[in-house]
Design a protein around this motif. Structure first.
Motif, PDB file in Angstrom:
ATOM      1  N   LEU A   1      33.637  50.790  26.408  1.00 45.15           N
ATOM      2  CA  LEU A   1      34.455  49.586  26.521  1.00 45.15           C
ATOM      3  C   LEU A   1      34.192  48.759  25.274  1.00 45.15           C
ATOM      4  CD1 LEU A   1      36.281  47.849  28.476  1.00 45.15           C
ATOM      5  CD2 LEU A   1      34.167  46.644  29.077  1.00 45.15           C
ATOM      6  N   VAL A   2      35.242  48.477  24.510  1.00 43.58           N
ATOM      7  CA  VAL A   2      35.092  47.745  23.253  1.00 43.58           C
ATOM      8  C   VAL A   2      35.752  46.385  23.398  1.00 43.58           C
ATOM      9  CG1 VAL A   2      35.484  47.767  20.766  1.00 43.58           C
ATOM     10  CG2 VAL A   2      35.133  49.932  21.999  1.00 43.58           C
TER      11      VAL A   2
ATOM     12  N   LEU B   1      27.354  36.539  43.462  1.00 41.04           N
ATOM     13  CA  LEU B   1      28.544  36.005  44.119  1.00 41.04           C
ATOM     14  C   LEU B   1      29.646  37.056  44.096  1.00 41.04           C
ATOM     15  CD1 LEU B   1      28.585  32.383  42.619  1.00 41.04           C
ATOM     16  CD2 LEU B   1      27.431  33.228  44.671  1.00 41.04           C
ATOM     17  N   ASP B   2      30.374  37.143  45.181  1.00 42.59           N
ATOM     18  CA  ASP B   2      31.430  38.123  45.306  1.00 42.59           C
ATOM     19  C   ASP B   2      32.535  37.853  44.287  1.00 42.59           C
ATOM     20  OD1 ASP B   2      32.563  40.316  47.222  1.00 42.59           O
ATOM     21  OD2 ASP B   2      34.214  38.915  46.905  1.00 42.59           O
ATOM     22  N   TYR B   3      33.065  38.899  43.652  1.00 42.98           N
ATOM     23  CA  TYR B   3      34.120  38.728  42.650  1.00 42.98           C
ATOM     24  C   TYR B   3      35.372  38.098  43.256  1.00 42.98           C
ATOM     25  CZ  TYR B   3      31.721  41.585  39.127  1.00 42.98           C
ATOM     26  OH  TYR B   3      30.835  42.059  38.200  1.00 42.98           O
ATOM     27  N   LYS B   4      35.766  38.562  44.430  1.00 39.53           N
ATOM     28  CA  LYS B   4      37.011  38.094  45.036  1.00 39.53           C
ATOM     29  C   LYS B   4      36.865  36.742  45.703  1.00 39.53           C
ATOM     30  CE  LYS B   4      38.850  42.048  43.906  1.00 39.53           C
ATOM     31  NZ  LYS B   4      39.697  42.127  42.678  1.00 39.53           N
ATOM     32  N   ASN B   5      35.699  36.499  46.270  1.00 40.28           N
ATOM     33  CA  ASN B   5      35.455  35.228  46.954  1.00 40.28           C
ATOM     34  C   ASN B   5      34.105  34.682  46.504  1.00 40.28           C
ATOM     35  OD1 ASN B   5      35.212  33.032  48.609  1.00 40.28           O
ATOM     36  ND2 ASN B   5      35.394  34.155  50.529  1.00 40.28           N
ATOM     37  N   PRO B   6      34.077  33.892  45.417  1.00 41.03           N
ATOM     38  CA  PRO B   6      32.803  33.444  44.838  1.00 41.03           C
ATOM     39  C   PRO B   6      31.961  32.549  45.735  1.00 41.03           C
ATOM     40  CG  PRO B   6      34.609  33.195  43.276  1.00 41.03           C
ATOM     41  CD  PRO B   6      35.224  33.497  44.598  1.00 41.03           C
TER      42      PRO B   6
ATOM     43  N   GLU C   1      45.009  50.910  29.741  1.00 43.53           N
ATOM     44  CA  GLU C   1      44.192  52.062  30.152  1.00 43.53           C
ATOM     45  C   GLU C   1      42.851  51.664  30.758  1.00 43.53           C
ATOM     46  OE1 GLU C   1      44.093  51.865  25.524  1.00 43.53           O
ATOM     47  OE2 GLU C   1      45.528  51.552  27.164  1.00 43.53           O
ATOM     48  N   VAL C   2      42.469  50.407  30.621  1.00 46.94           N
ATOM     49  CA  VAL C   2      41.209  49.935  31.202  1.00 46.94           C
ATOM     50  C   VAL C   2      41.446  49.534  32.649  1.00 46.94           C
ATOM     51  CG1 VAL C   2      39.376  48.208  31.082  1.00 46.94           C
ATOM     52  CG2 VAL C   2      40.348  49.155  28.973  1.00 46.94           C
ATOM     53  N   LYS C   3      40.698  50.118  33.547  1.00 45.71           N
ATOM     54  CA  LYS C   3      40.821  49.832  34.979  1.00 45.71           C
ATOM     55  C   LYS C   3      39.522  49.204  35.487  1.00 45.71           C
ATOM     56  CE  LYS C   3      44.676  52.197  34.734  1.00 45.71           C
ATOM     57  NZ  LYS C   3      45.975  51.500  34.659  1.00 45.71           N
ATOM     58  N   GLY C   4      39.649  48.386  36.533  1.00 46.84           N
ATOM     59  CA  GLY C   4      38.467  47.882  37.226  1.00 46.84           C
ATOM     60  C   GLY C   4      37.615  46.903  36.451  1.00 46.84           C
ATOM     61  N   PHE C   5      38.188  46.246  35.449  1.00 48.06           N
ATOM     62  CA  PHE C   5      37.431  45.249  34.683  1.00 48.06           C
ATOM     63  C   PHE C   5      37.426  43.960  35.505  1.00 48.06           C
ATOM     64  CE2 PHE C   5      37.193  42.175  31.014  1.00 48.06           C
ATOM     65  CZ  PHE C   5      35.929  42.528  30.597  1.00 48.06           C
ATOM     66  N   GLU C   6      36.392  43.794  36.330  1.00 49.67           N
ATOM     67  CA  GLU C   6      36.341  42.706  37.300  1.00 49.67           C
ATOM     68  C   GLU C   6      35.977  41.379  36.642  1.00 49.67           C
ATOM     69  OE1 GLU C   6      37.159  42.659  40.375  1.00 49.67           O
ATOM     70  OE2 GLU C   6      36.878  44.622  41.294  1.00 49.67           O
TER      71      GLU C   6
ATOM     72  N   VAL D   1      31.663  38.442  34.777  1.00 50.05           N
ATOM     73  CA  VAL D   1      32.571  39.466  34.292  1.00 50.05           C
ATOM     74  C   VAL D   1      31.823  40.789  34.406  1.00 50.05           C
ATOM     75  CG1 VAL D   1      33.863  40.347  32.316  1.00 50.05           C
ATOM     76  CG2 VAL D   1      33.734  37.880  32.730  1.00 50.05           C
ATOM     77  N   GLY D   2      32.425  41.765  35.100  1.00 47.67           N
ATOM     78  CA  GLY D   2      31.711  42.996  35.411  1.00 47.67           C
ATOM     79  C   GLY D   2      32.083  44.148  34.512  1.00 47.67           C
ATOM     80  N   TYR D   3      31.296  44.375  33.482  1.00 45.11           N
ATOM     81  CA  TYR D   3      31.541  45.529  32.615  1.00 45.11           C
ATOM     82  C   TYR D   3      31.302  46.833  33.373  1.00 45.11           C
ATOM     83  CZ  TYR D   3      30.117  41.873  29.164  1.00 45.11           C
ATOM     84  OH  TYR D   3      29.944  40.725  28.453  1.00 45.11           O
ATOM     85  N   GLU D   4      30.317  46.787  34.282  1.00 41.43           N
ATOM     86  CA  GLU D   4      29.901  48.034  34.939  1.00 41.43           C
ATOM     87  C   GLU D   4      30.967  48.583  35.875  1.00 41.43           C
ATOM     88  OE1 GLU D   4      28.582  45.084  38.160  1.00 41.43           O
ATOM     89  OE2 GLU D   4      28.950  45.085  36.006  1.00 41.43           O
ATOM     90  N   THR D   5      31.955  47.770  36.234  1.00 41.60           N
ATOM     91  CA  THR D   5      33.018  48.247  37.125  1.00 41.60           C
ATOM     92  C   THR D   5      34.191  48.844  36.356  1.00 41.60           C
ATOM     93  OG1 THR D   5      34.080  46.062  37.124  1.00 41.60           O
ATOM     94  CG2 THR D   5      32.435  46.496  38.845  1.00 41.60           C
ATOM     95  N   ALA D   6      34.179  48.724  35.032  1.00 40.57           N
ATOM     96  CA  ALA D   6      35.315  49.178  34.218  1.00 40.57           C
ATOM     97  C   ALA D   6      35.321  50.689  34.037  1.00 40.57           C
ATOM     98  CB  ALA D   6      35.277  48.491  32.856  1.00 40.57           C
ATOM     99  N   SER D   7      36.520  51.228  33.905  1.00 42.20           N
ATOM    100  CA  SER D   7      36.690  52.656  33.623  1.00 42.20           C
ATOM    101  C   SER D   7      37.971  52.835  32.809  1.00 42.20           C
ATOM    102  CB  SER D   7      36.769  53.460  34.924  1.00 42.20           C
ATOM    103  OG  SER D   7      37.924  53.083  35.661  1.00 42.20           O
ATOM    104  N   LYS D   8      38.175  54.052  32.317  1.00 43.97           N
ATOM    105  CA  LYS D   8      39.400  54.373  31.570  1.00 43.97           C
ATOM    106  C   LYS D   8      40.025  55.640  32.132  1.00 43.97           C
ATOM    107  CE  LYS D   8      38.111  52.389  27.077  1.00 43.97           C
ATOM    108  NZ  LYS D   8      37.833  52.688  25.656  1.00 43.97           N
TER     109      LYS D   8
END
Length: 527
Positions: free
Chosen positions: A27-28, A63-68, A509-514, A520-527
């Motif tokens: 992820l760049v 804290l939850d991403y969807k409901n902080p 093309e980047v999915k799941g970038f929470e 901000v969740g880098y670890e959830t990202a994928s391509k």
């Protein structure tokens, strides 16, 4: 070849415009990294450093991403509080490991939290505001078993507020005690080593950091949670919006983190790029040093609240980037005033002129420190132009964010245009820093208290803030915070202009970038 007026960042973007797409396993991101001076969680104060290290080191709870407003376990499996409210016990996960493979224990956590108090950097305020002290650090935070961590509380604080204020923040990150002690220099508890290295429990580890250039993270393959899909995260220092826009259009970066309104508008609607917006619990605001006799007068501070065309800026400079907000508590936080009551000001040159005359400051001349990154220069010039109409001469001193923060923490300014990020969605977070000031003496060096940075202290407001913090009845707490907000809009040392909206450009093309207001969740990202 001479570049003439073309900046180095833009030249980099032009030079790489024909490169291939970013690596499939990485992820760049492009961001502004010049504010980062350390990677030590005990010391980090700026937004981007917290963002990056929040993906390297996990906190006890998150804290939850969807409901902080909801907590999720992180390195802690569970927690409980004693009947008298004075002992908080965390049970750690049994499978926690540092990147080197060593098991992480409650002893490491106790050492990590004790060192925050002992080092006494700005983040110690996340603990000292709850009554924890350097002298009693070892008694307050201790391991009672390999996975059992016990906290002795000075007061029976509301549990939710305590979790928000301390244990979901970077002071609860578990650092490797062995590495810290091995690399310690004198009494620094490994601070010099942790400034540029990482050894903690989290999804990534720091591979390298070159100041004002690049930070590279690589996956921690012994991470206890779901392993990140991407092996690497590369954060590039590209401080100009135009350069970031060009890079993401060409596919040379996956994420652009600082884009101005014009560039965001230009990217909106492109099939291969999406704009993701997050309402942040943070502000862009004017801050006044009240050791200056002019700014010690609340009428002068009020005058500046009427030198801003909030609605006009919201449609232009701050489009995609912020909404007008004057209250100290952001929308979306517990206890916040509604949108109308929390923004009573408008551009009124005549009123500002009258207030300045009443204060005997009709010909005021001052310097305003400004961060040299979008959108601050445009906002500063706006204030400067309106101030001139009211008879005020403002000289703008534009500098890198790191320099601005350094001046703020040392009280070496007259007024400045700066930002502040909120750590959790409760009114206490802002009130405890922007309203309450436990010790206004210069030698106290409470650099993480903007009220101290502004040399502003009101004992009555300290008392009111303390009362609100300890109130267990939610409706009574709201009433106390309403009183605080209304008073600080009239007398406080900050003129809040905009609640920040974070607009991020992301390649399709980047999915799941929470993204949430708090992480901000880098670890959830994928391509």
């Amino acid at each position: 070849m001479r570049l003439g007026p073309v900046s180095a960042a833009l030249a980099l973007a032009l030079a790489t415009a024909s490169q291939a797409a970013t690596p499939k396993d990485a992820l760049v991101m492009a961001w502004n990294l010049d504010a980062i001076i350390t990677l030590d969680p005990a010391q980090i104060a700026e937004i981007n450093g917290n963002d990056i290290m929040g993906n390297v080191c996990d906190t006890l709870v998150t804290l939850d991403y969807k409901n902080p407003s909801e907590f999720r376990p992180k390195t802690a499996e569970s927690w409980s509080v004693s009947a008298d409210g004075r002992t908080l016990t965390f049970k750690l996960r049994p499978d926690l490991k540092f990147p080197n493979g060593r098991a992480a224990t409650a002893e490491d956590l106790a050492w990590s939290m004790q060192r925050v108090l002992k080092l006494n950097f700005g983040n110690a305020a996340n603990l000292t505001e709850w009554g924890f002290k350097k002298e009693t650090a070892e008694a307050s935070f201790r391991a009672t078993g390999p996975q059992t961590f016990e906290v002795t509380l000075p007061e029976p604080y509301p549990l939710q507020l305590l979790l928000y204020g301390a244990f979901a923040t970077n002071v609860s990150m578990i650092l490797d005690r062995v590495e810290g002690e091995k690399n310690a220099k004198g009494e620094d508890l490994g601070n010099n080593w942790f400034k540029t290295n990482s050894s903690c429990v989290g999804p990534y580890r720091v591979r390298s950091w070159t100041a004002n250039d690049t930070i590279q993270l690589e996956r921690n393959d012994v991470y206890y949670g779901q392993k990140p899909a991407l092996n690497r995260v590369i954060v590039r220092h590209v401080p100009e919006s135009g350069a970031q826009r060009l890079l993401i259009e060409k596919g040379d970066i996956d994420v652009a983190r600082i884009l101005n309104s014009d560039d965001l508008k230009a990217l909106e609607g492109k099939r291969d790029i999406r704009i993701e917006q997050t309402a942040m619990h943070g502000y862009i605001h004017l801050m006044f040093n009240t050791t200056d006799p002019a700014f010690a007068d609340p009428r002068v501070r009020m005058a500046f609240r009427h030198l801003v065309d909030y609605d006009g800026l919201a449609k232009t400079v701050m489009a995609y980037q912020g909404v007008p907000r004057a209250s100290v508590v952001p929308l979306g936080a517990f206890g916040a005033l509604d949108a109308k009551e929390g923004q009573p000001f408008s551009l009124d040159i005549a009123k500002a002129t009258s207030l300045l005359k009443e204060a005997g400051q009709a010909d005021l001349k001052r310097k305003m420190v400004v961060m040299g990154v979008t959108p601050y220069p445009d906002l500063a010039q706006h204030v400067q132009a309106n101030a001139a109409k009211a008879g005020v001469t403002l000289e703008l001193e534009q500098m890198a964010p790191a320099q601005v923060f350094t001046k703020a923490r040392a009280r070496e300014y007259q007024m400045m245009l700066i930002n502040w990020g909120v750590r959790y969605p409760d009114a206490h977070n802002m009130v405890s820093r922007h309203v309450m000031n436990p010790d206004n003496r210069p030698e106290a060096k409470l650099a993480q208290y903007p009220a101290w940075r502004a040399a502003w202290q009101d004992p009555a407001m300290n008392e009111l803030g303390q009362k609100a913090m300890m109130e267990r009845d939610p409706e009574k707490r709201k009433a106390l915070y309403r009183e605080i907000q209304l008073k600080t809009m009239q007398e406080g040392p900050m003129a809040y202009m905009f609640q920040v909206v974070r607009s991020t450009a992301v390649r399709a093309e980047v999915k799941g970038f929470e993204m949430s207001a708090f992480k901000v969740g880098y670890e959830t990202a994928s391509k």
